[in-house]
Design a protein around this motif. Structure first.
Motif, mmCIF file in Angstrom:
data_model
loop_
_atom_site.group_PDB
_atom_site.id
_atom_site.type_symbol
_atom_site.label_atom_id
_atom_site.label_comp_id
_atom_site.label_asym_id
_atom_site.label_seq_id
_atom_site.Cartn_x
_atom_site.Cartn_y
_atom_site.Cartn_z
ATOM 1 N N LYS A 52 41.158 47.188 35.167
ATOM 2 C CA LYS A 52 41.010 47.630 36.603
ATOM 3 C C LYS A 52 40.110 46.119 37.300
ATOM 4 C CE LYS A 52 39.434 52.254 36.605
ATOM 5 N NZ LYS A 52 38.286 53.649 36.818
ATOM 6 N N GLU A 53 39.572 45.398 36.536
ATOM 7 C CA GLU A 53 38.851 43.994 37.552
ATOM 8 C C GLU A 53 40.179 43.578 37.756
ATOM 9 O OE1 GLU A 53 35.797 42.941 35.261
ATOM 10 O OE2 GLU A 53 34.056 43.958 35.509
ATOM 11 N N SER A 54 41.274 43.200 36.628
ATOM 12 C CA SER A 54 41.696 42.643 36.731
ATOM 13 C C SER A 54 43.102 42.811 37.940
ATOM 14 C CB SER A 54 42.983 42.037 35.610
ATOM 15 O OG SER A 54 43.839 42.029 35.315
ATOM 16 N N ASN A 55 43.893 44.315 37.992
ATOM 17 C CA ASN A 55 44.288 44.804 38.886
ATOM 18 C C ASN A 55 43.733 44.450 40.102
ATOM 19 O OD1 ASN A 55 46.020 45.848 37.695
ATOM 20 N ND2 ASN A 55 45.337 47.797 37.266
ATOM 21 N N LEU A 56 42.016 44.998 40.403
ATOM 22 C CA LEU A 56 41.878 44.261 41.637
ATOM 23 C C LEU A 56 42.355 42.594 42.481
ATOM 24 C CD1 LEU A 56 38.694 45.738 41.686
ATOM 25 C CD2 LEU A 56 40.115 47.100 43.236
#
Length: 76
Positions: A52-56
């Motif tokens: 999720k952090e990578s996608n954000l």
């Protein structure tokens, strides 16, 4: 959140087709066995948060001037 206590080799059944079993307990680490259909996604929470952090981070707006300068550097 439901909190249940289980001992070694005891299980918890979720729905009709998911079983969680305590496989081992050693020095504060609990190993769980999960028996579930292949179409059920099982992922560790810390990996899910990392994705999720990578996608954000990849969804952040990029300065078009920076893209233009980068394009000139790589010759496009």
């Amino acid at each position: 959140m439901l909190v249940l206590a289980r001992k070694l080799n005891e299980s918890i059944v979720i729905g009709d087709n998911i079983t969680l079993k305590v496989i081992s307990i050693d020095k504060g680490i609990v190993k769980l066995g999960i028996d579930a259909p292949r179409d059920i996604s099982i992922i560790r929470n810390e990996l899910l948060l990392e994705v999720k952090e990578s996608n954000l981070a990849s969804a952040v707006e990029v300065d078009t001037d920076s893209i233009g300068a980068l394009s000139k550097l790589i010759g496009k």
